[in-house]
Design an enzyme around this catalytic site. Structure first.
Site: not given
Length: 475
Positions: A188, A306, A401
């Protein structure tokens, strides 16, 4: 006898844990306090005697809610302090073995996270891969991303990471590592950071391999003027006329200002970020451009879903309509109605599912595939997609995610309280984690994690693993 290492800053004593020498809380830069607040990282003055490295140092200041995210759980816990610029090291031995070095850069929306989190302990990689593993702490949110506080000192978070990498390069040998075999791994915001470091004037030459997981490479970065306006906005929220009023604020108030900025930026459809990096002399290009450079060996990937992370558990999207989502799409698509319909044809007329899928593509998957295209035929490139669906939230998360993290670290026991792992078959988690974890280790050792190495194919990690042509995954 506890292990002792002599570093560039002084001598540090660690501890032995399950056959590994572990050193925690080693400072790599001067404490960014007093006159150094909002200034780029400065050299640490060093210390005399033997420093105790048994305990973690404080994590960077950040908003804290016990229990953390309803999806991921806690992602950073007290103690917090401005004096947070430390590294943690796991190594199989203090010898001349010249092991590859793996450096973990945590994510957290540029707002939260820590290299001290049990999730991110380096023991599995160090033990299973015969690696020296380092996790870093760097300034976050208002402490690391406010722009315009000190002239010439933008992107201080990036200066922290570069200083940490310099320290690691200088001291790798003291921990049994090879300073010329450093791999960066980040997820990320941490993956985004790798693209920033890949163009940093002093950091870029220090590493040649990178593992980039779920980096939001579709972020639109603000201009210097826009970033300065954002800093002034936070000052206004804290009752000041402009950013100059922030200079004497306490850490507690700056965290309150960060929370106020998060609330202010919580618009419908947005992945909520209080602050973002800015283009400057340390990061002159967008990180996705730096990752396209074939001189960097790259393993890059994403999770299949995600975009469910910010939307699936948020009740405001329970009543979202197609018109709501289409209106949001006007901000980044020329034909928002067509875009909505294209996703709805595949997913059904489910506004939340459409919003989540478009977010997945816009922020993560499409820009990552563009990096693959730009690297095609040049450099060493591996691509993956993590596609195992979470069982939690009645399956609404899909492969959300962050879900791949317990698998890449192969430490699901440390994620026992993470809501998104609930209900998954423990044996499946273990077996898939073993496959992913050892693939990552192979890449660090300059071996093939899977057969292809040109970015034209993507390894799918699911209940089974399989290579597919990248074009087959286009949406």
């Amino acid at each position: 006898m506890n292990p002792v290492a002599v570093t560039s800053g002084g001598t540090v004593r660690g501890i032995l844990e399950d056959g590994l020498a572990v050193f925690r809380g080693i400072p790599y830069a001067a404490p960014p306090v007093g006159d150094l607040r909002w200034r780029r990282a400065q050299p640490h003055p060093g210390w005399t005697g033997v420093r105790d490295g048994a305990q973690y140092g404080p994590s960077a200041h950040q908003p804290y809610l016990p229990g953390g995210s309803p999806i991921m759980g806690e992602h950073g816990a007290p103690p917090f302090a401005e004096d947070c610029l430390t590294v943690n090291v796991w190594t199989p031995g203090l010898d001349g073995a010249k092991r590859p070095v793996l450096v973990w850069i945590h994510g957290g929306g540029f707002t939260s996270g820590s290299g001290n989190i049990p999730y991110y302990a380096g023991d599995t990689f160090a033990r299973n891969g015969n690696l020296v593993v380092v996790t870093i702490n760097y300034r976050l949110n208002a402490f690391g991303f406010l722009h315009g506080m000190v002239p010439g000192h933008s992107n201080v978070w990036l200066s922290d990471q570069a200083a940490a990498l310099t320290w690691i390069h200088e001291n790798a040998a003291a921990f049994g590592g090879d300073p010329d075999a450093i791999t960066l791994m980040g997820q990320s915001g941490g993956g985004f950071s790798i693209g920033a470091l890949a163009q940093h004037p002093t950091a870029a030459p220090l590493f040649h391999r990178a593992i980039v997981q779920s980096a939001p490479l579709g972020l639109d970065l603000p201009t210097s003027e826009e970033a300065t306006e954002r800093t002034d906005t936070m000052a206004h929220l804290l009752g000041h006329a402009d950013r100059r009023g922030l200079a004497g604020e306490s850490a507690t108030r700056l965290v309150e200002g960060t929370i106020a900025m998060l609330r202010r930026s919580a618009a419908f459809g947005a992945w909520n970020l209080a602050f973002t990096p800015v283009l400057d002399d340390l990061m002159p290009a967008h990180p996705r451009d730096a990752l396209a450079d074939p001189r960097l060996d790259l393993l890059i990937g994403w999770t299949e879903d995600e975009g469910t992370f910010p939307f699936a558990a948020d009740p405001q999207y329970d009543t979202a309509t197609a018109d709501d989502v289409t209106a949001f799409f006007r901000e980044r698509h020329e034909n928002p109605g067509h875009v909505y319909q294209r996703y709805a044809d595949r997913l059904g007329d489910d506004p939340r599912a459409v919003l989540s899928a478009e977010c997945s593509d816009y922020l993560f998957k499409t820009p990552a595939r563009e990096v693959l295209t730009r690297r095609s035929g040049n450099g060493t490139t591996y691509a993956y997609e993590f596609a195992l669906d979470a069982a939690a939230f009645s399956g609404a998360l899909g492969a959300t995610h962050c879900l791949e993290l317990p698998f890449t670290f192969a430490n699901p026991e440390k994620w026992a309280a993470a809501p998104f792992l609930a209900g998954l078959d423990p044996e499946l988690v273990r077996s898939l984690g073993t496959r992913m974890h050892h693939s990552w280790i192979s890449f660090v050792h300059r071996e093939k994690p899977w057969p292809a190495a040109d970015g034209s194919t993507v390894m799918i990690f699911d209940t089974d693993t399989a290579l597919r042509e990248a074009g087959d995954l286009s949406r």
